[in-house]
Design an enzyme around this catalytic site. Structure first.
Site, PDB file in Angstrom:
ATOM      1  N   TYR A  31       0.856  -1.316   0.035  1.00 37.55           N
ATOM      2  CA  TYR A  31       0.096   0.028   0.132  1.00 37.55           C
ATOM      3  C   TYR A  31       1.001   1.171   0.042  1.00 37.55           C
ATOM      4  CZ  TYR A  31      -3.608   2.846   1.762  1.00 37.55           C
ATOM      5  OH  TYR A  31      -4.747   4.146   1.960  1.00 37.55           O
ATOM      6  N   LYS A  59       1.162   4.140  -2.913  1.00 34.72           N
ATOM      7  CA  LYS A  59       0.677   5.388  -2.658  1.00 34.72           C
ATOM      8  C   LYS A  59       1.605   6.287  -2.825  1.00 34.72           C
ATOM      9  CE  LYS A  59      -3.830   4.932  -1.360  1.00 34.72           C
ATOM     10  NZ  LYS A  59      -4.681   5.400  -2.364  1.00 34.72           N
TER      11      LYS A  59
END
Length: 305
Positions: free
Chosen positions: A165, A169
């Site tokens: 993640y 991101k």
């Protein structure tokens, strides 16, 4: 000044729940016609249903707005292109994109399977690229576009168990920087939001009293500002619980070492000077860093550039 989106067409991905739902409702309440996109899967990206998106569309219609539901999987480029074509056919254009869709597959790095890393990047980073790519040509041709991507403090600052993640991101920040640069002369502005809110993604991480302060609706004003006519470009905003902040990646002034000192020992010896942040600046493009370093070297060598 009241920010409105009358006559504008917006796509909001991941809009069946949480942040995306709040953004879709907010944009519609200010006059935008909204494509409510949601794959309708579980938090890990499995499954799929149009029901969440359709429920948000019904909310928008009951309030007097215009919206359509779309179940495109953002990690499938053909489905994303079809969504953009459908919106364009129905309403003539796509003016605004809020790329918000995401999944979680949290595990410590030692236990993370390659498939879990790849799937999270496919939805967050590649899926965001697909959405931007699908609207890009139309925005350039019409000389108007506003794009907001969704990063996270996990990508900016790190968070245990989120290598996949966090990587996705932070990758979005690089994508946003380049979109802002390439879109500038076409009046296409690209920005990114780093939200923290009570959603399916965070409900297990925070105590109930904190979750009560962190309504998804508290993020939407920043997204609407970044999608507005007079929005900035190449901007990272943080938002959560009614707080709003500007985030910048900054670089120290640094020092230039003579060739005789191009050694790790010299870097170690001078590290306090290198790391002095008193004259730190946010650079506005990759070449600005190059120019700074070359300028420092030229000054040391007495070379006129």
């Amino acid at each position: 000044m009241t920010i409105r989106f009358d006559g504008r067409v917006a796509i909001v991905t991941g809009a069946g729940n949480g942040l995306g739902r709040a953004h879709a409702l907010g944009l519609a309440s200010r006059g935008a016609r909204v494509v409510v996109n949601d794959f309708g899967g579980a938090r890990d990206g499995s499954g799929g249903s149009l029901t969440p998106a359709q429920a948000v569309v019904e909310e928008i219609k009951k309030a007097g707005g215009e919206a359509i539901a779309d179940g495109a999987d953002v990690s499938n480029y053909e489905q994303v292109k079809a969504m953009v074509e459908r919106a364009t056919k129905q309403w003539g254009a796509v003016d605004l994109l809020c790329a918000n869709a995401g999944i979680l597959r949290d595990k410590s790095f030692g236990k993370m399977e390659p498939a879990d890393f790849e799937k999270v990047l496919a939805v967050h980073l590649v899926g965001t690229f697909y959405c931007c790519k699908a609207v890009w040509d139309g925005m350039r041709e019409r000389n108007y576009g506003r794009i907001v991507l969704t990063t996270s403090s996990s990508g900016l600052y790190g968070n245990f168990g989120q290598a996949n993640y966090g990587a996705a991101k932070s990758g979005m920040i690089g994508l946003m920087n380049v979109l802002a640069e390439e879109g500038r002369k076409y009046n296409v502005r690209a920005n990114i939001i780093s939200p923290t809110a009570a959603t399916r993604m965070t409900e297990e991480l925070l105590p109930p009293q904190a979750l009560g302060l962190m309504k998804p609706e508290s993020i939407t004003p920043a997204v609407e500002f970044l999608l507005s006519e007079d929005a900035p470009t190449r901007t990272i905003m943080g938002a959560g619980a009614g707080s709003f902040a500007l985030i910048k990646i900054i670089e120290s002034e640094g020092i230039n070492l003579p060739e005789a000192e191009w050694t790790p020992d010299a870097v170690a010896a001078h590290f306090a000077e290198i790391a002095d942040m008193s004259k730190a600046k946010a650079l506005e493009g990759a070449f600005q860093q190059t120019q700074k370093y070359v300028g420092q070297a030229a000054a040391r060598a007495g070379v006129k550039l």
